[in-house]
Each structure stands twice: as C-alpha cells, then as structure tokens.
Design a protein around this motif. Structure first.
Motif, PDB file in Angstrom:
ATOM      1  N   LEU A 172      -8.680  55.250  71.204  1.00 16.80           N
ATOM      2  CA  LEU A 172      -7.865  54.281  70.225  1.00 16.80           C
ATOM      3  C   LEU A 172      -8.511  52.849  70.093  1.00 16.80           C
ATOM      4  O   LEU A 172      -8.570  52.094  69.277  1.00 16.80           O
ATOM      5  CB  LEU A 172      -6.489  54.369  71.256  1.00 16.80           C
ATOM      6  N   TYR A 208      -3.749  56.745  62.270  1.00 17.33           N
ATOM      7  CA  TYR A 208      -3.446  55.153  61.829  1.00 17.33           C
ATOM      8  C   TYR A 208      -5.230  54.770  61.257  1.00 17.33           C
ATOM      9  O   TYR A 208      -5.053  53.807  60.277  1.00 17.33           O
ATOM     10  CB  TYR A 208      -4.543  54.846  63.563  1.00 17.33           C
ATOM     11  N   GLU A 263      -9.971  51.164  67.523  1.00 18.43           N
ATOM     12  CA  GLU A 263      -9.107  49.898  66.753  1.00 18.43           C
ATOM     13  C   GLU A 263     -10.643  48.282  66.831  1.00 18.43           C
ATOM     14  O   GLU A 263     -10.993  48.061  65.840  1.00 18.43           O
ATOM     15  CB  GLU A 263      -8.353  48.899  67.971  1.00 18.43           C
ATOM     16  N   LEU A 286      -5.007  59.189  65.718  1.00 18.35           N
ATOM     17  CA  LEU A 286      -6.067  58.491  65.107  1.00 18.35           C
ATOM     18  C   LEU A 286      -5.983  58.851  63.996  1.00 18.35           C
ATOM     19  O   LEU A 286      -6.654  57.636  62.939  1.00 18.35           O
ATOM     20  CB  LEU A 286      -7.492  59.253  65.603  1.00 18.35           C
TER      21      LEU A 286
END
Length: 312
Positions: A222, A190, A226, A187
C-alpha cells in the motif's frame, strides 16, 4: 558366616555431610554467576574470565579441604567428618558444576534476549502500522472530498468502500500474516477509488500466477501504491501513468509499481514524503530478513519499485 548389611536409611549425619559438601560448591557457583560473569564475561574479557575461574576453582577446593580437615570439627562436635576427595578430585567437581551452571545461565540469557527482541519487533511493527493508518485515511478522505465537490453520484459507494478498506487495515491486518488474496483485493479497492479521479486508461493493474492459499505480511504494498498515485497521477506529469504488477512464481512473490513523475500537489506531501516507504523498509528487515529484495529506481521521469519476497 557373617554378612555385612548396608542400610539404605538416610540419617542425620548424611544430611549434614551433604549440606556441608555442597556449601563450597554453591559459593563458587554463586560468585561465578554474580561476580565473574557480569564483570568479565559479559564485557568480552574472556581470557581474564578463564583465569579468574581457575583461581576461583583453586580457592574453592582449598576451602573444601580446610572445611573438612579443620573447621567442621568445631562446628559439628561429636561427628567425625573427613575430606574424602583430594585437591584435584574436588577441583573436578567444581569444574563440572561451573560448566553446567554457566551453560544454563547463558541459555537462559539467550532465551530471554530472544523474547525481548521478539517483543521489541512486535512493538515496532505495531508502531509502524499505526503510522500508516492516519496517512492512508487522510489520502482516502481527500479523494472522496474531491469527488463530493464534483457532486459525484458514487460518493456513497466510495464511503462504504473506504469503510471496508479501513476495516482491513485496522482489524484484519493486525495479524502477522494474512491471505495474499485479501491484500490484493484491498489494492484493487484502493485503485478503484483512485480511478474516479485519475482515469482508468492511465492505470494498469496486472495479477499473474496463483495468489490463493498464499500468506504475506499485511500492508507491504500500500505505501508504494499510495506514493505512485500521489507523485504520478496527481503530480501534474504529462501523460501520467501508474503500472502495478503482482506476480507469484512458486514461493516467490514479485511486486512492481512504476509511475510517472511530476510535481506533487498534495499540501501534506512535504510532511509525509517517504514515511510509508521507510516503514516498509523497516518492516521487511524485521519480517523477512535475508528473504527479500527491494530495489527503488528514482529516474528523471519515472519512479519504479521492485520488491521480491520469499513467501512462507
């Protein structure tokens, strides 16, 4: 004084008697498992099944008496067989055999059903993961493409970072459970990629508690993260923000993500909207039945997800 000697030798007549004795029992058990079970028990007609078993037991006992009192003399001439048991005695034998064979049949069916359910769950989990991968890859490539158009010097590093992320999703997340520390690290990677487009001051990521030596099902967070970036940071909202909190308290994990709402400018948003979130719902129901709480608040200006998971 004469002593009566009892021979322990098994003779042919003993084998014949044992075979003939078990013939009615085998027939009754066979009819019960292959006729009464599928026609009555498996359809929920339990009272009819009980009545049919009583009738089958009576018929089997009657056949036993008929076999030993009359028929066997025509089949095995030269031997002297008699029915040692009365109708009620042999009925008890049938009842015991029917009870034991029925229990074994039910147990086998139960274990088979458990095995099929497990195989089905594993297949569904793999299918859900396969849906996540292309969606995540598209969003990540879209981010790197945007950076490349701005001639960012960090594009090569972000390509390597994307490679690490995809390695985690495709290979490392293939296990049923992975280290929570690895999932949080993914995470963070990301978020670092998104920071280049969104601005670090607008993104908050907090980790509270001890995350080491904890296990979690992969790819639970995720899709929510997102979604928060797609509809928060990239949605055109004024003062856009994303706040992510991961907290571990004992054996309970609390995950929270909140974002501002705007009009998503992702050209694929209509097609992919809700896919990841729905996948997480299904996976939570399969992996953490009665061990999780998921609350999604869709307000006018903000979108918030609260997830609580009982860690194994």
């Amino acid at each position: 004084m004469n002593v009566l000697k009892v021979s322990a030798e098994v003779k042919q007549i003993d084998l014949i008697y044992a075979a003939v004795f078990h013939l009615p029992i085998v027939c009754v058990v066979y009819l019960n498992l292959n006729l009464l079970f599928p026609l009555l028990w498996e359809r929920g007609n339990y009272f009819s099944y009980a009545g049919a078993v009583l009738v089958l037991t009576a018929l089997g006992s009657g056949f036993y008496l008929l076999l030993f009192d009359n028929l066997i003399d025509y089949i095995f001439k030269g031997y002297y067989f008699i029915a040692y048991y009365s109708f009620w005695d042999i009925s008890l034998f049938f009842a015991i055999y029917l009870f034991i064979s029925s229990l074994l049949h039910l147990a086998r069916g139960w274990f088979r059903a458990e095995e099929l359910e497990k195989e089905k769950s594993q297949a569904e989990l793999k299918a859900l993961k396969s849906q996540i991968n292309p969606h995540f890859l598209f969003n990540s490539l879209n981010s790197i493409y945007s950076m490349a158009r701005k001639e960012s010097k960090e594009v090569p590093d972000k390509i390597v970072q994307l490679s690490d992320l995809m390695r985690h999703i495709i290979y490392e997340s293939d296990a049923d459970f992975i280290d929570l520390e690895k999932e949080v690290e993914m995470l963070q990677n990301y978020i670092d990629m998104q920071n280049l487009r969104s601005g670090k001051s607008q993104i908050v990521f907090n980790i509270v508690g001890e995350i080491r030596e904890k296990k979690i099902a992969p790819l639970l967070f995720l899709p929510f993260v997102e979604n928060s970036f797609k509809h928060g940071m990239k949605g055109g909202a004024e003062n856009a923000f994303v706040k992510i909190n991961v907290e571990v308290s004992g054996k309970v994990l609390h995950f929270e993500v909140e974002n501002s709402k705007g009009k998503a400018n992702d050209p694929f948003s209509a097609k992919y909207h809700g896919i990841g979130v729905e996948n997480v719902r299904k996976r939570l129901e399969m992996i953490y039945p009665n061990q999780h709480k998921l609350k999604i608040s869709d307000n006018k200006d903000t979108f918030k997800v609260l997830l609580q998971v009982q860690l194994n």
